[in-house]
Design a protein around this motif. Sequence first.
Motif, PDB file in Angstrom:
ATOM      1  N   ARG A  68       0.711  -1.190  -0.167  1.00 43.55           N
ATOM      2  CA  ARG A  68      -0.074  -0.118   0.181  1.00 43.55           C
ATOM      3  C   ARG A  68       0.821   1.299  -0.187  1.00 43.55           C
ATOM      4  O   ARG A  68       1.354   1.612   0.942  1.00 43.55           O
ATOM      5  N   ASP A  71       0.132   4.034   2.281  1.00 41.51           N
ATOM      6  CA  ASP A  71       0.261   4.145   3.851  1.00 41.51           C
ATOM      7  C   ASP A  71       1.838   4.490   3.998  1.00 41.51           C
ATOM      8  O   ASP A  71       2.172   4.379   5.315  1.00 41.51           O
ATOM      9  N   HIS A  80       1.944   0.093  11.027  1.00 45.21           N
ATOM     10  CA  HIS A  80       1.850   0.186   9.497  1.00 45.21           C
ATOM     11  C   HIS A  80       3.207  -0.151   8.757  1.00 45.21           C
ATOM     12  O   HIS A  80       4.168   0.371   8.895  1.00 45.21           O
TER      13      HIS A  80
END
Length: 388
Positions: A68, A71, A80
């Motif tokens: 991602r 993120d 994360h």
Amino acid sequence: MTHDQISQTFVDHFGQYGHRLVPGTSLIPPPGDPVLFTTSGMHPLTPYLLGRPHPMGRRLVNVQRCLRTTDLDEVGDRTHLTLFQMLGSWSLGDYEISQSLRWGYELLHDRFGIEHDRMHVTVFGGDDQVGPDEVSLRTWDRLGVPVELTGDQNWWDNGPTGPCGPDSEIFVWTGDERPHGTPGTDDRWLEVWNHVQMRYHRHDDGSLTPLRQPSVDTGMGLERLEMVLRGRQSVYEGDDLMPWIGGVQRLRELPEQQLRVVCDHLRTGVVVIGDGVRPSNTGRGYVLRRLIRRVLTTLWRQDPGLSLSDLQPEPVRQTLERFGQPVPVGDVQSVLGDEERRFRDLLRRGRLVVSRRRSRGPLTDEVYRDLHDTHGLPRELIDELLAQ
Ligand code: ATP
Ligand code: MG
């Protein structure tokens, strides 16, 4: 439990209820897919969630690596990662959300042994188009798990139009003292698992119609689950990240946050290279290039003499092995080495060109464009050079 044992327990749990294991795919979606990287376990299943019959049936389970870029700004916090593994389960027009939540609770509580009072959930509380998610609310009430109702935080969609619906997120307490507060008031409640109901289709005018085949799609982050099962403080203390932390620390002591970013980006870069991407100026290759450059910029801020060639091969080897990538460690190291050399050259030339241009006046958009087109200097790199 090791990563493999955690994944296997997940797969077995859903296997006993008739879910077939769909093999995970690489990070690269098939041709024609507009996204650069696979971002969730459901991504490769989109056509089947929309009604196409899946050859393996209506109950599926899988372990999927996900990347991602959205993120990136959060990477370095406790939870994360740019690249993570998602444990997923699906009901393609088969059982309903209440069943999914009950099996979810059973897995976390009975199989993984997470204490009942360390769990909290959130449920969609309704908006002006759709009422509260009564079914999930009732299910959690019966299980005795405390619920927080929210608005659009518990509404899942994949863009302004298309399939969507309410979801219910499961949180586990990660604080030292007794659990208190709610996920909305205390961030020691860590989100581990999302159970999404794909029930509606949103049209261009914003209206909703029920899907002919409502489905359930769930996703749980393996690294986060490992963190709560082992009582660790962050995903960086997990099996996948520890070898990187050790390896980079041997290279140079770094402040915690920078150490995490460097480790995250190196691990992500290795897997992206293992999936066949090479650094370039567009698309996936550019994402990879920026990951490597951010690592180098961070290291060189501490010590301009640092080089990725001084990194031990061990974390690279372990990462390739973990993701089942049959790529020689030396190949990955030479991709990293080439990129490092190219970046060093670019910086050397860039410093000269930028300071020359700067002495002639402020850098306009046109100058930025010209520096990019004639010297290959991207805007953010010019800004970095100016800041230095
Ligand atoms: P968050 O709000 O914490 O960013 P999310 O709502 O983006 O999570 P989902 O899209 O619902 O997460 O993904 C399902 C699960 O995947 C999450 O519950 C979490 O366990 C895991 N996950 C999501 N993003 C990350 C990430 N960047 N690193 C590690 N795990 C993640
Ligand atoms: Mg997120």
